[in-house]
Write an enzyme that holds these catalytic residues in place. Structure first.
Site, short mmCIF file in Angstrom:
data_model
loop_
_atom_site.label_atom_id
_atom_site.label_comp_id
_atom_site.label_asym_id
_atom_site.label_seq_id
_atom_site.Cartn_x
_atom_site.Cartn_y
_atom_site.Cartn_z
N ASP A 39 0.83 -1.22 0.00
CA ASP A 39 0.00 0.00 0.00
C ASP A 39 0.86 1.26 0.00
O ASP A 39 0.59 2.21 -0.76
CB ASP A 39 -0.92 0.00 1.24
CG ASP A 39 -1.98 -1.09 1.14
OD1 ASP A 39 -2.83 -1.18 2.04
OD2 ASP A 39 -1.93 -1.86 0.14
N TYR A 42 2.20 1.84 -3.34
CA TYR A 42 1.13 2.30 -4.24
C TYR A 42 0.91 3.81 -4.01
O TYR A 42 0.90 4.60 -4.95
CB TYR A 42 -0.18 1.54 -3.96
CG TYR A 42 -1.33 1.96 -4.87
CD1 TYR A 42 -2.12 3.07 -4.55
CD2 TYR A 42 -1.56 1.30 -6.07
CE1 TYR A 42 -3.14 3.49 -5.40
CE2 TYR A 42 -2.59 1.70 -6.92
CZ TYR A 42 -3.37 2.80 -6.58
OH TYR A 42 -4.37 3.22 -7.43
N ASP A 43 0.78 4.19 -2.75
CA ASP A 43 0.52 5.62 -2.43
C ASP A 43 1.66 6.51 -2.93
O ASP A 43 1.43 7.60 -3.46
CB ASP A 43 0.36 5.80 -0.91
CG ASP A 43 -0.89 5.08 -0.41
OD1 ASP A 43 -1.00 4.83 0.80
OD2 ASP A 43 -1.75 4.71 -1.27
N LEU A 89 -34.67 -9.62 -21.90
CA LEU A 89 -34.47 -11.07 -21.92
C LEU A 89 -35.81 -11.74 -21.67
O LEU A 89 -36.54 -11.33 -20.76
CB LEU A 89 -33.52 -11.50 -20.79
CG LEU A 89 -32.03 -11.55 -21.07
CD1 LEU A 89 -31.28 -11.91 -19.80
CD2 LEU A 89 -31.72 -12.53 -22.18
N GLU A 121 -24.52 -18.73 -18.03
CA GLU A 121 -23.93 -17.75 -17.10
C GLU A 121 -24.84 -17.50 -15.91
O GLU A 121 -26.06 -17.62 -16.03
CB GLU A 121 -23.74 -16.39 -17.83
CG GLU A 121 -22.92 -16.46 -19.09
CD GLU A 121 -23.01 -15.17 -19.92
OE1 GLU A 121 -23.41 -14.11 -19.37
OE2 GLU A 121 -22.71 -15.23 -21.13
N LYS A 123 -26.99 -15.15 -13.59
CA LYS A 123 -27.69 -13.90 -13.89
C LYS A 123 -27.58 -13.01 -12.64
O LYS A 123 -28.31 -13.16 -11.67
CB LYS A 123 -29.16 -14.15 -14.23
CG LYS A 123 -29.88 -12.87 -14.71
CD LYS A 123 -31.25 -13.17 -15.33
CE LYS A 123 -31.89 -11.91 -15.92
NZ LYS A 123 -32.17 -10.87 -14.90
N LYS A 305 -27.20 -18.89 -23.49
CA LYS A 305 -26.99 -18.22 -24.78
C LYS A 305 -26.50 -19.23 -25.82
O LYS A 305 -25.60 -20.04 -25.53
CB LYS A 305 -25.95 -17.10 -24.64
CG LYS A 305 -26.37 -16.07 -23.58
CD LYS A 305 -25.32 -15.01 -23.30
CE LYS A 305 -25.84 -14.08 -22.23
NZ LYS A 305 -24.88 -13.02 -21.85
#
Ligand SMILES: CC(C)(C)c1nc(N2CCN(c3ncccn3)CC2)c2cc(C(N)=O)c(N)nc2n1
Length: 346
Positions: A39, A42-43, A89, A121, A123, A305
């Site tokens: 971190d 990153y900073d 859908l 997939e 939903k 699908k």
């Protein structure tokens, strides 16, 4: 010789390197949940980029991580016309209805539909959005609205760490060029939803009835700083581009999802490439009975699908619904129905 305002090439290169390093670190931290950068480091890099951009504003590009949170509140949400309409859908509430859906598709496009198989997939029960990228850079984000016209919520979507500000080439998949729209669902994890509602009770604020309402409400905030304070996530599931542009680098829904993941877009887990509808039935039953209870996000079913894009185009849509996809709905989540019942009694 460089003009007085243009930053030296070395600084522009440094800014580009910092953007790449920070976005990769952010993706590893928020999306892959396996940070490789401490971190503090990153900073430090983030502050170095902020300083560079303050000294040379031309280096402040729209895909810079410094540009995620922060535009001033707007007065109202402008309207956005989706490049390609977002369809609805149809629903299948049982295995029999799912089988009837397949029969209709086979009647229209022949046995190839069965031979080619399906992508199944989860939903996600959230709020549908459309992200417009130009040459891999996020330029607009909009709510689904009525499918044709949505509301521009770009500053709010930029606060969601799951949504890359730039799409990258990885695993041999080139970054996209030209304009395309990535559709997906913004959602709020259960764990964070409960935590947020708890905080709202303490603060004497009204609680949200379910994670879908909480996500939709957070998305439509006029002040992106409020959106940034809400724990929103994103899963992508569709890519479209205007018909006259070059075709996209995949031929099936399954390859589409793999491409999204390669570009750095999170894709929902537990999806399955099914060779037969029987496999879809078995997978959906397993999801409803066992997987659903383990997920940290709400689902209201599955989406099945027809896999090849060629067959999807051949099947087309009727009204606003694709013939090549259908939602296999599950029984409503117990928690939600209980809460609704209590609300009604009161
Ligand atoms: C690209 C197509 C049209 C086949 C499509 N459409 C979807 N939806 C349409 C209806 N939507 C909608 N939303 C509000 C009002 C009416 N319709 C909400 C998204 C999908 C939603 C999910 C999901 N939720 O996880 C998903 N994995 N795949 C989808 N695929």
């Amino acid at each position: 010789a460089s003009s007085p305002t243009a930053p030296p090439a070395a600084l522009a290169a440094r800014a580009a390197t910092l953007r790449e390093q920070l976005e990769r670190a952010s993706h590893e931290y928020y999306v892959l949940d396996r940070p490789s950068l401490a971190d503090a480091e990153y900073d430090r890099l983030f502050r170095e980029l902020q300083t560079l951009e303050a000294e040379h504003p031309s280096l402040r590009t729209p895909d810079s991580p410094t540009q995620r949170v922060g535009a001033e509140p707007q007065s109202a949400l402008p309207k956005h016309q989706h490049l390609v309409p977002m369809l609805s859908l149809g629903n299948a509430f049982s295995d029999e209805e799912l089988t009837a859906w397949e029969e209709r598709a086979v009647r229209l496009a022949g046995e190839d539909v069965r031979r080619a198989g399906y992508t199944a997939e989860l939903k996600i029960d959230g709020a549908a959005v459309s992200l417009t990228y130009e040459d891999g850079v996020l330029v607009t984000g909009a709510t689904r609205g009525n499918g044709t016209i949505g509301e521009v919520v770009t500053p709010n979507l930029r606060t969601i760490r799951d949504i890359p500000l730039r799409l990258h080439a990885t695993n041999g998949v080139p970054a996209p060029t030209g304009v395309l729209e990535i559709r997906g669902e913004v959602y709020m994890p259960f764990s964070r939803f409960e935590q947020m509602n708890e905080a709202r009770v303490q603060a004497g604020e009204p609680v949200f009835a379910n994670p879908r309402n909480a996500a939709a409400g957070a998305l439509r905030q006029l002040d992106p700083r409020i959106t940034a304070s809400r724990p929103l996530r994103f899963f992508g599931y569709s890519v479209v581009r205007p018909a006259h542009l070059a075709p996209l680098p995949f031929r099936t829904q399954w390859e589409l999802l793999e491409t999204l993941a390669a570009w750095g877009i999170p894709v929902a887990p537990s999806r399955k490439r099914c060779d037969t509808l029987d496999e879809v039935h078995a997978w959906a039953s397993e999801i409803e009975r066992n997987v659903r209870a383990q997920l940290d996000f709400a689902i209201d079913g599955a989406v099945v699908k027809v896999d090849p894009l060629r067959l999807q185009a051949e099947l087309g849509d009727v009204g606003r619904e694709p013939r090549w996809a259908v939602a296999r709905k599950f029984a409503p989540d117990i928690a939600e129905t209980t809460l609704t019942a209590i609300e009604v009694n009161i």
